[in-house]
Write a protein that holds these residues in place. Structure first.
Motif, PDB file in Angstrom:
ATOM      1  N   ARG A   1       0.845  -1.198   0.000  1.00 29.77           N
ATOM      2  CA  ARG A   1       0.000   0.000   0.000  1.00 29.77           C
ATOM      3  C   ARG A   1       0.874   1.240   0.000  1.00 29.77           C
ATOM      4  O   ARG A   1       2.089   1.170   0.224  1.00 29.77           O
ATOM      5  N   ALA A   2       0.234   2.380  -0.250  1.00 30.68           N
ATOM      6  CA  ALA A   2       0.956   3.652  -0.159  1.00 30.68           C
ATOM      7  C   ALA A   2       1.188   4.009   1.308  1.00 30.68           C
ATOM      8  O   ALA A   2       0.535   3.477   2.210  1.00 30.68           O
ATOM      9  N   LEU A   3       2.114   4.933   1.530  1.00 32.65           N
ATOM     10  CA  LEU A   3       2.491   5.313   2.890  1.00 32.65           C
ATOM     11  C   LEU A   3       1.931   6.689   3.239  1.00 32.65           C
ATOM     12  O   LEU A   3       1.853   7.574   2.381  1.00 32.65           O
ATOM     13  N   VAL A   4       1.567   6.854   4.486  1.00 30.54           N
ATOM     14  CA  VAL A   4       1.075   8.136   4.998  1.00 30.54           C
ATOM     15  C   VAL A   4       2.239   8.855   5.675  1.00 30.54           C
ATOM     16  O   VAL A   4       2.806   8.348   6.648  1.00 30.54           O
ATOM     17  N   ILE A   5       2.566  10.029   5.164  1.00 32.98           N
ATOM     18  CA  ILE A   5       3.682  10.816   5.676  1.00 32.98           C
ATOM     19  C   ILE A   5       3.093  12.063   6.332  1.00 32.98           C
ATOM     20  O   ILE A   5       2.520  12.924   5.657  1.00 32.98           O
ATOM     21  N   ALA A   6       3.220  12.156   7.636  1.00 40.44           N
ATOM     22  CA  ALA A   6       2.606  13.245   8.399  1.00 40.44           C
ATOM     23  C   ALA A   6       3.443  14.517   8.248  1.00 40.44           C
ATOM     24  O   ALA A   6       4.519  14.633   8.838  1.00 40.44           O
ATOM     25  N   HIS A   7       2.942  15.455   7.454  1.00 39.38           N
ATOM     26  CA  HIS A   7       3.630  16.716   7.165  1.00 39.38           C
ATOM     27  C   HIS A   7       3.677  17.587   8.414  1.00 39.38           C
ATOM     28  O   HIS A   7       2.647  17.980   8.950  1.00 39.38           O
ATOM     29  N   ARG A   8       4.898  17.837   8.894  1.00 38.90           N
ATOM     30  CA  ARG A   8       5.102  18.584  10.153  1.00 38.90           C
ATOM     31  C   ARG A   8       4.371  17.907  11.322  1.00 38.90           C
ATOM     32  O   ARG A   8       3.983  18.553  12.285  1.00 38.90           O
ATOM     33  N   GLY A   9       4.167  16.610  11.182  1.00 41.15           N
ATOM     34  CA  GLY A   9       3.465  15.861  12.210  1.00 41.15           C
ATOM     35  C   GLY A   9       1.955  15.873  12.069  1.00 41.15           C
ATOM     36  O   GLY A   9       1.254  15.213  12.829  1.00 41.15           O
ATOM     37  N   GLY A  10       1.452  16.597  11.068  1.00 43.06           N
ATOM     38  CA  GLY A  10      -0.004  16.745  10.900  1.00 43.06           C
ATOM     39  C   GLY A  10      -0.432  18.129  11.302  1.00 43.06           C
ATOM     40  O   GLY A  10      -1.092  18.344  12.327  1.00 43.06           O
ATOM     41  N   ALA A  11      -0.070  19.115  10.461  1.00 45.12           N
ATOM     42  CA  ALA A  11      -0.174  20.529  10.848  1.00 45.12           C
ATOM     43  C   ALA A  11      -1.600  21.023  11.038  1.00 45.12           C
ATOM     44  O   ALA A  11      -1.800  22.067  11.659  1.00 45.12           O
TER      45      ALA A  11
ATOM     46  N   LEU B   1       6.545  17.731  19.465  1.00 43.57           N
ATOM     47  CA  LEU B   1       6.506  16.339  19.906  1.00 43.57           C
ATOM     48  C   LEU B   1       5.070  15.856  20.054  1.00 43.57           C
ATOM     49  O   LEU B   1       4.770  14.692  19.774  1.00 43.57           O
ATOM     50  N   ASP B   2       4.162  16.762  20.458  1.00 38.39           N
ATOM     51  CA  ASP B   2       2.755  16.382  20.554  1.00 38.39           C
ATOM     52  C   ASP B   2       2.200  15.977  19.193  1.00 38.39           C
ATOM     53  O   ASP B   2       1.426  15.008  19.087  1.00 38.39           O
ATOM     54  N   ALA B   3       2.575  16.706  18.151  1.00 38.25           N
ATOM     55  CA  ALA B   3       2.116  16.368  16.803  1.00 38.25           C
ATOM     56  C   ALA B   3       2.678  15.020  16.358  1.00 38.25           C
ATOM     57  O   ALA B   3       1.954  14.187  15.791  1.00 38.25           O
ATOM     58  N   PHE B   4       3.948  14.789  16.626  1.00 41.10           N
ATOM     59  CA  PHE B   4       4.559  13.537  16.193  1.00 41.10           C
ATOM     60  C   PHE B   4       3.945  12.346  16.929  1.00 41.10           C
ATOM     61  O   PHE B   4       3.663  11.301  16.322  1.00 41.10           O
ATOM     62  N   ARG B   5       3.697  12.509  18.215  1.00 39.41           N
ATOM     63  CA  ARG B   5       3.046  11.436  18.971  1.00 39.41           C
ATOM     64  C   ARG B   5       1.640  11.170  18.427  1.00 39.41           C
ATOM     65  O   ARG B   5       1.214  10.026  18.266  1.00 39.41           O
ATOM     66  N   GLY B   6       0.902  12.259  18.162  1.00 42.34           N
ATOM     67  CA  GLY B   6      -0.461  12.112  17.661  1.00 42.34           C
ATOM     68  C   GLY B   6      -0.507  11.421  16.309  1.00 42.34           C
ATOM     69  O   GLY B   6      -1.365  10.562  16.065  1.00 42.34           O
ATOM     70  N   ALA B   7       0.420  11.794  15.410  1.00 42.81           N
ATOM     71  CA  ALA B   7       0.448  11.193  14.076  1.00 42.81           C
ATOM     72  C   ALA B   7       0.719   9.696  14.142  1.00 42.81           C
ATOM     73  O   ALA B   7       0.086   8.903  13.438  1.00 42.81           O
ATOM     74  N   LEU B   8       1.638   9.308  14.987  1.00 42.10           N
ATOM     75  CA  LEU B   8       1.926   7.880  15.128  1.00 42.10           C
ATOM     76  C   LEU B   8       0.735   7.145  15.725  1.00 42.10           C
ATOM     77  O   LEU B   8       0.432   6.010  15.327  1.00 42.10           O
ATOM     78  N   ALA B   9       0.040   7.781  16.645  1.00 36.20           N
ATOM     79  CA  ALA B   9      -1.095   7.133  17.313  1.00 36.20           C
ATOM     80  C   ALA B   9      -2.231   6.828  16.346  1.00 36.20           C
ATOM     81  O   ALA B   9      -2.971   5.855  16.550  1.00 36.20           O
TER      82      ALA B   9
ATOM     83  N   GLY C   1       2.578  24.127  27.887  1.00 35.92           N
ATOM     84  CA  GLY C   1       3.956  23.635  27.953  1.00 35.92           C
ATOM     85  C   GLY C   1       4.503  23.055  26.680  1.00 35.92           C
ATOM     86  O   GLY C   1       5.554  22.397  26.694  1.00 35.92           O
ATOM     87  N   ILE C   2       3.833  23.296  25.563  1.00 37.46           N
ATOM     88  CA  ILE C   2       4.312  22.778  24.279  1.00 37.46           C
ATOM     89  C   ILE C   2       5.371  23.735  23.729  1.00 37.46           C
ATOM     90  O   ILE C   2       5.109  24.927  23.560  1.00 37.46           O
ATOM     91  N   THR C   3       6.547  23.219  23.470  1.00 34.87           N
ATOM     92  CA  THR C   3       7.668  24.054  23.048  1.00 34.87           C
ATOM     93  C   THR C   3       8.202  23.618  21.688  1.00 34.87           C
ATOM     94  O   THR C   3       7.827  22.569  21.162  1.00 34.87           O
ATOM     95  N   VAL C   4       9.073  24.444  21.128  1.00 35.73           N
ATOM     96  CA  VAL C   4       9.790  24.080  19.905  1.00 35.73           C
ATOM     97  C   VAL C   4      10.852  23.053  20.292  1.00 35.73           C
ATOM     98  O   VAL C   4      11.747  23.355  21.088  1.00 35.73           O
ATOM     99  N   PRO C   5      10.783  21.839  19.760  1.00 32.64           N
ATOM    100  CA  PRO C   5      11.758  20.827  20.172  1.00 32.64           C
ATOM    101  C   PRO C   5      13.064  20.948  19.388  1.00 32.64           C
ATOM    102  O   PRO C   5      13.095  21.481  18.277  1.00 32.64           O
TER     103      PRO C   5
END
Length: 293
Positions: free
Chosen positions: A43-53, A61-69, A129-133
């Motif tokens: 199948r094709a792959l889902v690539i989360a742009h900026r984690g899912g902007a 990091l919140d976006a990256f965690r959410g995209a993987l979830a 508390g969400i910061t630029v990682p």
């Protein structure tokens, strides 16, 4: 005189033919890089742009965690450098659009940058508390087996080396695709370590597109392993069946950015694209699931 012209024409044709044959004999497809070997092939792959902007504060990091979830296959992110040269994950050259601050990223020390609220534009997440990682924090948080696309936004040799150093330190060269819109950045990465996977920059895509339109992609040796392109550039469509087929013929991974409309996702999937780069990984997961054989 006519005979001389005829002989001249024959010489030119012979030379062109010889060059054509020589290109065909020496051209090589893109190498098979470990980055792509363990990814799903059915199948094709889902690539989360900026984690899912469009779902979370981008490049956090919140976006990256959410995209993987929700099932994204690959996380895409952008990197700039702080005043000290520390690679940090943020798209713009200024902090104005995505944080509570103003000014160029390069003007902030890391300490000053991480005092800003990276969720300031999201009322429900503001001051939580969400910061630029830093890129180091992303590498520490995200398991090494998760594939990442890291886009270096600056034409800055020191920043490029700092990113490369981190990839090697965390032994992520097999699961990180490095990219940039700057050809000198890609050249530096390729010259530094052959283990790095890279995508093609515009100056490399154009001749390959021309070759594909002439059904001559076999004469092109890709300098990288992936094509990440928009659906079109001006009036020129890029995500066509012909270009997708040409990429496959040269062992190039083909993904399209930034696609947020489900109908467009389905059209692209029907053309055989291998990846959808999207701000809405939730919609892309559904589209890819529906399109899977």
């Amino acid at each position: 005189m006519k005979r001389m012209i005829l002989w001249g024409a024959l010489v030119l044709v012979s030379a062109a033919g010889g060059a054509w044959v020589a290109l065909g004999l020496t051209a090589r497809p893109a190498r098979s890089h470990p980055f792509f070997q363990d990814l799903p092939r059915d199948r094709a792959l889902v690539i989360a742009h900026r984690g899912g902007a469009e779902l979370w504060p981008e490049n956090t990091l919140d976006a990256f965690r959410g995209a993987l979830a929700i099932g994204a296959d690959i996380l895409e992110m952008d990197v700039h450098g702080t005043a000290e040269g520390v690679p940090v994950v943020i798209h713009d050259e200024t902090v104005d659009r995505t944080t509570s601050g103003t000014g160029r990223v390069r003007s902030f020390t890391l300490k000053e940058l991480q005092e800003l609220d990276a969720a300031h534009q999201w009322e429900n997440l503001r001051d939580t508390g969400i910061t630029v990682p830093t890129l180091r924090q992303v590498f520490e948080e995200i398991p090494r087996e998760i594939p990442l696309v890291v886009e270096i936004k600056e034409s800055n040799p020191a920043l490029t080396d700092a990113v490369a150093d981190l990839v090697l330190e965390f032994r992520r060269e097999a699961t990180t695709l490095l990219g940039s819109f700057h050809q000198d950045v890609l050249r530096q990465l390729r010259n530094r370590d052959v283990r790095f996977a890279t995508h093609l920059v515009q100056e490399e895509v154009i001749p390959f597109l021309a070759a594909s339109l002439l059904f001559s992609e076999g004469l092109y040796s890709p300098p990288g392993e992936a094509l990440l392109v928009p659906p079109r550039s001006g009036i020129i469509p890029l995500a066509t069946r012909r270009f997708v087929r040409a990429a496959r013929n040269r062992n190039l991974f083909f993904a399209v950015w930034t696609v947020n409309d489900p109908d467009q996702m389905r059209r692209l999937l029907a053309r055989g694209v291998q990846g959808i780069i999207t701000d809405r990984p939730d919609l892309a997961v559904s589209a890819v699931t529906d399109a899977a054989p």
